[in-house]
Design a protein around this motif. Structure first.
Motif, PDB file in Angstrom:
ATOM      1  N   LEU A  50      28.743  -3.888  -8.046  1.00 30.86           N
ATOM      2  CA  LEU A  50      29.632  -2.718  -8.038  1.00 30.86           C
ATOM      3  C   LEU A  50      29.985  -2.287  -9.467  1.00 30.86           C
ATOM      4  O   LEU A  50      30.872  -1.455  -9.660  1.00 30.86           O
ATOM      5  CB  LEU A  50      30.911  -3.018  -7.232  1.00 30.86           C
ATOM      6  N   GLN A  80      38.500  -3.196 -13.658  1.00 30.55           N
ATOM      7  CA  GLN A  80      38.110  -1.943 -13.018  1.00 30.55           C
ATOM      8  C   GLN A  80      36.929  -2.146 -12.088  1.00 30.55           C
ATOM      9  O   GLN A  80      35.973  -2.864 -12.419  1.00 30.55           O
ATOM     10  CB  GLN A  80      37.689  -0.930 -14.093  1.00 30.55           C
ATOM     11  N   ILE A  81      37.022  -1.514 -10.930  1.00 24.55           N
ATOM     12  CA  ILE A  81      35.876  -1.478 -10.022  1.00 24.55           C
ATOM     13  C   ILE A  81      35.712  -0.016  -9.640  1.00 24.55           C
ATOM     14  O   ILE A  81      36.640   0.585  -9.088  1.00 24.55           O
ATOM     15  CB  ILE A  81      36.104  -2.309  -8.734  1.00 24.55           C
ATOM     16  N   ASP A  82      34.557   0.517  -9.953  1.00 28.49           N
ATOM     17  CA  ASP A  82      34.259   1.896  -9.569  1.00 28.49           C
ATOM     18  C   ASP A  82      35.377   2.851 -10.030  1.00 28.49           C
ATOM     19  O   ASP A  82      35.893   3.638  -9.233  1.00 28.49           O
ATOM     20  CB  ASP A  82      34.106   1.940  -8.037  1.00 28.49           C
ATOM     21  N   ARG A 136      31.145  -2.127  -0.954  1.00 31.96           N
ATOM     22  CA  ARG A 136      32.049  -1.371  -1.816  1.00 31.96           C
ATOM     23  C   ARG A 136      33.360  -1.077  -1.077  1.00 31.96           C
ATOM     24  O   ARG A 136      34.461  -1.327  -1.599  1.00 31.96           O
ATOM     25  CB  ARG A 136      31.353  -0.074  -2.229  1.00 31.96           C
ATOM     26  N   ILE A 155      30.572  -8.959  -7.258  1.00 33.02           N
ATOM     27  CA  ILE A 155      31.285  -7.677  -7.383  1.00 33.02           C
ATOM     28  C   ILE A 155      30.960  -7.047  -8.741  1.00 33.02           C
ATOM     29  O   ILE A 155      30.654  -5.861  -8.833  1.00 33.02           O
ATOM     30  CB  ILE A 155      32.815  -7.886  -7.215  1.00 33.02           C
ATOM     31  N   ASN A 156      30.996  -7.868  -9.784  1.00 33.48           N
ATOM     32  CA  ASN A 156      30.678  -7.342 -11.122  1.00 33.48           C
ATOM     33  C   ASN A 156      29.264  -6.771 -11.163  1.00 33.48           C
ATOM     34  O   ASN A 156      29.038  -5.679 -11.661  1.00 33.48           O
ATOM     35  CB  ASN A 156      30.813  -8.445 -12.176  1.00 33.48           C
ATOM     36  N   ALA A 207      31.598  -3.807 -11.807  1.00 32.68           N
ATOM     37  CA  ALA A 207      32.991  -4.094 -12.158  1.00 32.68           C
ATOM     38  C   ALA A 207      33.067  -4.959 -13.419  1.00 32.68           C
ATOM     39  O   ALA A 207      32.045  -5.442 -13.913  1.00 32.68           O
ATOM     40  CB  ALA A 207      33.667  -4.810 -10.994  1.00 32.68           C
TER      41      ALA A 207
END
Ligand code: AVI
Length: 320
Positions: A229, A264-266, A21, A225-226, A231
């Motif tokens: 996390l 968007q991530i987190d 992260r 990542i998706n 995303a």
């Protein structure tokens, strides 16, 4: 219900690797967005990398394996036997058995961050070489590693094949070589694989194969990542690209935005304009002198070197 929700939340948080992260959020916030290459290797990424090593355009693996096969007698004579072989990042290596067969070491110490791969390779070696004591160490070899006491007093040979050293920028590569020296001790030897500089056409083809496997390997990072996390990166908005950076002597992998895109991530929003990139990997290539100098700067004195006829790839034996 409140408790149940609490549990579900805890479960989600539990599965997030805080280092992943942090690397993703910090890396994407840099002026030149980049994510460390180590995150390319989740389960799927490791499978795709295995596929890459068998591609016609990806010459390093077969060239290095061919070199080991062809020159093993000389390598064994110079590297010495009745030693302990310590392999850094053993992965699913098929090169190790060649070395074990020729050197008949007393012990084999595979070090890998992935427990799963480590257990598999240790079990394979155990079965094929009942006379060699296998001591797997689950660790990140860039950090502190304690070698098993069972190999105390044995002459050590470090094995770092695959040109993985090329995935570190030179400053970190010399740090890593010095770290190997600290782990193995003075008097140790190191057998290391390094990819050579060659035509840009061949270099780029090795990292952008017509089959699209390297593209899938790079894009898999966005999927990871998706998934891990939470995303919402639109995968189809990015395209894999391999570039030769002549000034820095390396092939770079990038993910290039095909249009203006926001995700968007987190709960943090990231915006990429068309053509902007996420830099995901470096693969440095060395000429003969550059390779020797890197080793010397890292505290190792080269004592022998083998290359294939085209001089595509080099195996270097060095001593601490
Ligand atoms: C693991 N490493 C040596 C590979 C390389 O060639 O730099 C990783 C890789 N990336 C894309 N293709 C292969």
């Amino acid at each position: 219900a409140g408790n149940l929700r609490g549990c579900a939340l805890l479960e989600t948080l539990d599965t997030i690797d805080p280092a992943f992260r942090a690397d993703v959020l910090n890396g994407l916030s840099e002026p030149i967005p980049a994510i460390p290459a180590r995150w390319l290797y989740d389960r799927r990424g490791s499978e795709l990398f295995d596929d890459i090593t068998r591609l016609p355009s990806y010459y390093p693996t077969r060239t290095e394996t061919g070199l080991l096969e062809a020159r093993m007698e000389e390598i064994a004579t110079l590297a010495g036997s009745s030693c302990a072989i310590v392999e850094f990042g053993s992965g699913s290596s098929t090169k190790t058995p060649l070395l074990l067969r020729a050197l008949s070491p007393r012990a084999y110490v595979p070090i890998d961050i992935s427990g799963e791969y480590l257990r598999e390779s240790a079990a394979r070696v155990d079965q094929e070489f009942p006379d060699i004591a296998v001591h797997p160490v689950e660790a990140d070899f860039t950090k502190d590693v304690e070698l098993p006491a069972a190999i105390d007093g044995l002459q050590r040979l470090g094995f770092f094949p695959g040109s993985t050293i090329g995935n570190f920028i030179p400053r970190s590569a010399t740090d890593l070589l010095r770290h190997f020296r600290d782990i193995l001790g003075t008097g140790a030897k190191l057998l290391i694989g390094m990819d050579r500089v060659k035509s840009v056409r061949r270099l780029v083809a090795a990292y952008d194969d017509p089959e699209g496997v390297t593209a899938a390997f790079n894009i898999n990072l966005l999927r990871r990542i998706n998934r891990e996390l939470g995303a919402d990166i639109p995968i189809d908005a990015f395209k894999h690209e391999a570039r030769w950076n002549d000034m820095l002597g390396r092939v770079e992998m990038h993910l290039v935005a095909q249009r203006d895109v926001e995700f968007q991530i987190d709960k943090r929003t990231f915006a990429f304009v068309e053509g902007a990139t996420i830099h995901t990997e470096n693969s440095h290539k060395y000429g003969q002198r550059g390779a020797r100098l890197l080793l010397l700067a890292g505290g190792w004195t080269p004592i022998a070197e083998w290359t294939d006829e085209e001089e595509d790839f080099a195996l270097i034996l060095a001593e601490a």
